[in-house]
Design a protein around this motif. Structure first.
Motif, PDB file in Angstrom:
ATOM      1  N   MET A  89     -17.360 -12.915  -2.264  1.00  0.00           N
ATOM      2  CA  MET A  89     -18.270 -12.960  -1.129  1.00  0.00           C
ATOM      3  C   MET A  89     -18.891 -14.342  -0.971  1.00  0.00           C
ATOM      4  O   MET A  89     -19.142 -14.796   0.144  1.00  0.00           O
ATOM      5  N   ARG A  90     -19.118 -15.009  -2.083  1.00  0.00           N
ATOM      6  CA  ARG A  90     -19.659 -16.371  -2.009  1.00  0.00           C
ATOM      7  C   ARG A  90     -18.605 -17.350  -1.499  1.00  0.00           C
ATOM      8  O   ARG A  90     -18.860 -18.156  -0.604  1.00  0.00           O
ATOM      9  N   ALA A  91     -17.412 -17.264  -2.076  1.00  0.00           N
ATOM     10  CA  ALA A  91     -16.376 -18.254  -1.783  1.00  0.00           C
ATOM     11  C   ALA A  91     -15.726 -18.059  -0.420  1.00  0.00           C
ATOM     12  O   ALA A  91     -15.433 -19.025   0.287  1.00  0.00           O
ATOM     13  N   SER A  92     -15.486 -16.810  -0.046  1.00  0.00           N
ATOM     14  CA  SER A  92     -14.721 -16.547   1.179  1.00  0.00           C
ATOM     15  C   SER A  92     -15.581 -16.242   2.394  1.00  0.00           C
ATOM     16  O   SER A  92     -15.110 -16.355   3.528  1.00  0.00           O
ATOM     17  N   TYR A  93     -16.828 -15.845   2.171  1.00  0.00           N
ATOM     18  CA  TYR A  93     -17.649 -15.415   3.300  1.00  0.00           C
ATOM     19  C   TYR A  93     -18.958 -16.186   3.432  1.00  0.00           C
ATOM     20  O   TYR A  93     -19.805 -15.842   4.251  1.00  0.00           O
ATOM     21  N   GLY A  94     -19.132 -17.219   2.603  1.00  0.00           N
ATOM     22  CA  GLY A  94     -20.296 -18.078   2.758  1.00  0.00           C
ATOM     23  C   GLY A  94     -21.619 -17.395   2.515  1.00  0.00           C
ATOM     24  O   GLY A  94     -22.598 -17.650   3.225  1.00  0.00           O
ATOM     25  N   LEU A  95     -21.661 -16.504   1.514  1.00  0.00           N
ATOM     26  CA  LEU A  95     -22.910 -15.817   1.162  1.00  0.00           C
ATOM     27  C   LEU A  95     -23.317 -16.257  -0.247  1.00  0.00           C
ATOM     28  O   LEU A  95     -23.078 -15.548  -1.227  1.00  0.00           O
ATOM     29  N   PRO A  96     -23.925 -17.433  -0.381  1.00  0.00           N
ATOM     30  CA  PRO A  96     -24.149 -18.038  -1.696  1.00  0.00           C
ATOM     31  C   PRO A  96     -25.116 -17.297  -2.593  1.00  0.00           C
ATOM     32  O   PRO A  96     -25.119 -17.502  -3.807  1.00  0.00           O
ATOM     33  N   TYR A  97     -25.921 -16.421  -2.014  1.00  0.00           N
ATOM     34  CA  TYR A  97     -26.938 -15.718  -2.807  1.00  0.00           C
ATOM     35  C   TYR A  97     -26.405 -14.453  -3.488  1.00  0.00           C
ATOM     36  O   TYR A  97     -27.100 -13.830  -4.286  1.00  0.00           O
ATOM     37  N   VAL A  98     -25.179 -14.038  -3.159  1.00  0.00           N
ATOM     38  CA  VAL A  98     -24.652 -12.781  -3.709  1.00  0.00           C
ATOM     39  C   VAL A  98     -24.310 -12.977  -5.191  1.00  0.00           C
ATOM     40  O   VAL A  98     -23.513 -13.835  -5.554  1.00  0.00           O
ATOM     41  N   THR A  99     -24.903 -12.145  -6.024  1.00  0.00           N
ATOM     42  CA  THR A  99     -24.702 -12.203  -7.469  1.00  0.00           C
ATOM     43  C   THR A  99     -24.110 -10.883  -7.950  1.00  0.00           C
ATOM     44  O   THR A  99     -24.158  -9.876  -7.228  1.00  0.00           O
ATOM     45  N   PRO A 100     -23.589 -10.852  -9.167  1.00  0.00           N
ATOM     46  CA  PRO A 100     -23.134  -9.571  -9.723  1.00  0.00           C
ATOM     47  C   PRO A 100     -24.243  -8.530  -9.753  1.00  0.00           C
ATOM     48  O   PRO A 100     -23.984  -7.331  -9.529  1.00  0.00           O
ATOM     49  N   ASP A 101     -25.477  -8.966 -10.005  1.00  0.00           N
ATOM     50  CA  ASP A 101     -26.591  -8.015 -10.028  1.00  0.00           C
ATOM     51  C   ASP A 101     -26.806  -7.368  -8.660  1.00  0.00           C
ATOM     52  O   ASP A 101     -27.140  -6.182  -8.565  1.00  0.00           O
ATOM     53  N   LEU A 102     -26.628  -8.162  -7.598  1.00  0.00           N
ATOM     54  CA  LEU A 102     -26.792  -7.597  -6.263  1.00  0.00           C
ATOM     55  C   LEU A 102     -25.686  -6.596  -5.967  1.00  0.00           C
ATOM     56  O   LEU A 102     -25.941  -5.518  -5.405  1.00  0.00           O
ATOM     57  N   VAL A 103     -24.463  -6.898  -6.366  1.00  0.00           N
ATOM     58  CA  VAL A 103     -23.350  -5.969  -6.175  1.00  0.00           C
ATOM     59  C   VAL A 103     -23.625  -4.662  -6.916  1.00  0.00           C
ATOM     60  O   VAL A 103     -23.415  -3.562  -6.386  1.00  0.00           O
ATOM     61  N   ILE A 104     -24.121  -4.771  -8.149  1.00  0.00           N
ATOM     62  CA  ILE A 104     -24.446  -3.576  -8.937  1.00  0.00           C
ATOM     63  C   ILE A 104     -25.558  -2.774  -8.263  1.00  0.00           C
ATOM     64  O   ILE A 104     -25.522  -1.526  -8.234  1.00  0.00           O
ATOM     65  N   ALA A 105     -26.546  -3.478  -7.692  1.00  0.00           N
ATOM     66  CA  ALA A 105     -27.637  -2.788  -7.004  1.00  0.00           C
ATOM     67  C   ALA A 105     -27.115  -2.002  -5.807  1.00  0.00           C
ATOM     68  O   ALA A 105     -27.555  -0.876  -5.546  1.00  0.00           O
ATOM     69  N   TRP A 106     -26.174  -2.580  -5.084  1.00  0.00           N
ATOM     70  CA  TRP A 106     -25.571  -1.842  -3.970  1.00  0.00           C
ATOM     71  C   TRP A 106     -24.861  -0.595  -4.476  1.00  0.00           C
ATOM     72  O   TRP A 106     -24.992   0.485  -3.901  1.00  0.00           O
ATOM     73  N   GLU A 107     -24.109  -0.738  -5.550  1.00  0.00           N
ATOM     74  CA  GLU A 107     -23.318   0.385  -6.058  1.00  0.00           C
ATOM     75  C   GLU A 107     -24.192   1.475  -6.663  1.00  0.00           C
ATOM     76  O   GLU A 107     -23.762   2.629  -6.762  1.00  0.00           O
ATOM     77  N   ARG A 108     -25.402   1.131  -7.071  1.00  0.00           N
ATOM     78  CA  ARG A 108     -26.323   2.132  -7.633  1.00  0.00           C
ATOM     79  C   ARG A 108     -27.261   2.710  -6.584  1.00  0.00           C
ATOM     80  O   ARG A 108     -28.072   3.577  -6.889  1.00  0.00           O
TER      81      ARG A 108
END
Length: 240
Positions: free
Chosen positions: A40-59
């Motif tokens: 998401m950072r590399a291909s979509y220009g969303l530099p703030y997306v972290t693994p923790d944010l992805v985990i928060a979405w999934e939870r």
């Protein structure tokens, strides 16, 4: 620390997000949260997306915004619709179909700003021709079409009147909101009328108190739109 939303003044809440679907799709690809975040950072220009944010979405702790949802779907090789719960609003239906707002506005014959105002307010103001074009471009079922054009309450009012008074007088008014075959609509309204009268008469016929029958009748009227679509589904494919 998990970042729930980007610090973006144009941030808008996203559609109903299916956290379990996101986790399942990621696992099926053999990806970790860090891989999703990197994509998401590399291909979509969303530099703030972290693994923790992805985990928060999934939870289910946080939900992605509209741009984040699109990017997440792209990284997971999925369509946005696969990451959504049941869409309810005009914006959610558009996102579920993966259609750009510019394309919807063009299809229905509105300028983009006017269309986006309708999405933001949830107040559809297009004419009948534009409404038909909207249903076509977003492939809306008839119940969804009635919902996103803000006609559910008016439909409920008409159906309550049809159930409690002379149903024949409401065939044409209901048809203007839910364009069904006249024969089908007559059968459905007659069924609703008879069902309501049955609720009102049942308790009295058993020697019970009128308050019980009235409560049963009120409950039926409260869910009248659901009863209407259920009756339509028995006769057509519109309610599917």
């Amino acid at each position: 620390m998990c970042r729930v939303h980007p610090s973006n003044p144009s941030y808008q809440p996203g559609p109903p997000f299916d956290a379990l679907a996101a986790r399942r799709l990621r696992a099926a690809l053999g990806m970790g949260p860090e891989h999703v975040a990197h994509g998401m950072r590399a291909s979509y220009g969303l530099p703030y997306v972290t693994p923790d944010l992805v985990i928060a979405w999934e939870r289910g702790i946080a939900a992605p915004s509209n741009p984040e949802l699109t990017a997440l779907a792209g990284v997971l090789w999925a369509s946005p619709a696969e990451l959504l719960g049941s869409p309810r609003t005009l914006r959610e239906h558009r996102l579920a179909r993966g259609v750009a707002p510019e394309d919807v506005a063009r299809a229905v014959g509105l300028d983009l700003r006017s269309y986006l105002r309708m999405e933001d307010s949830g107040d559809w103001r297009g004419n009948e021709r534009q409404a038909a074009a909207l249903a076509d471009v977003l492939r809306l079922s008839l119940p969804d079409f009635v919902a996103v054009t803000g006609r559910v309450e008016r439909l409920a009012e008409l159906l309550r009147s049809a159930a409690t008074t002379r149903w024949q007088a409401y065939v044409r008014p209901v048809a203007k909101i839910a364009p069904l075959d006249k024969g089908v609509l007559e059968e459905v309204l007659q069924e609703l009328h008879e069902d309501y009268q049955g609720h009102m008469a049942a308790t009295l016929s058993w020697g019970g108190g009128s308050s019980d029958s009235q409560e049963s009748g009120r409950a039926f009227l409260d869910a009248i739109v659901d009863h209407f679509w259920a009756a339509v589904r028995k006769r057509t494919a519109y309610g599917a």
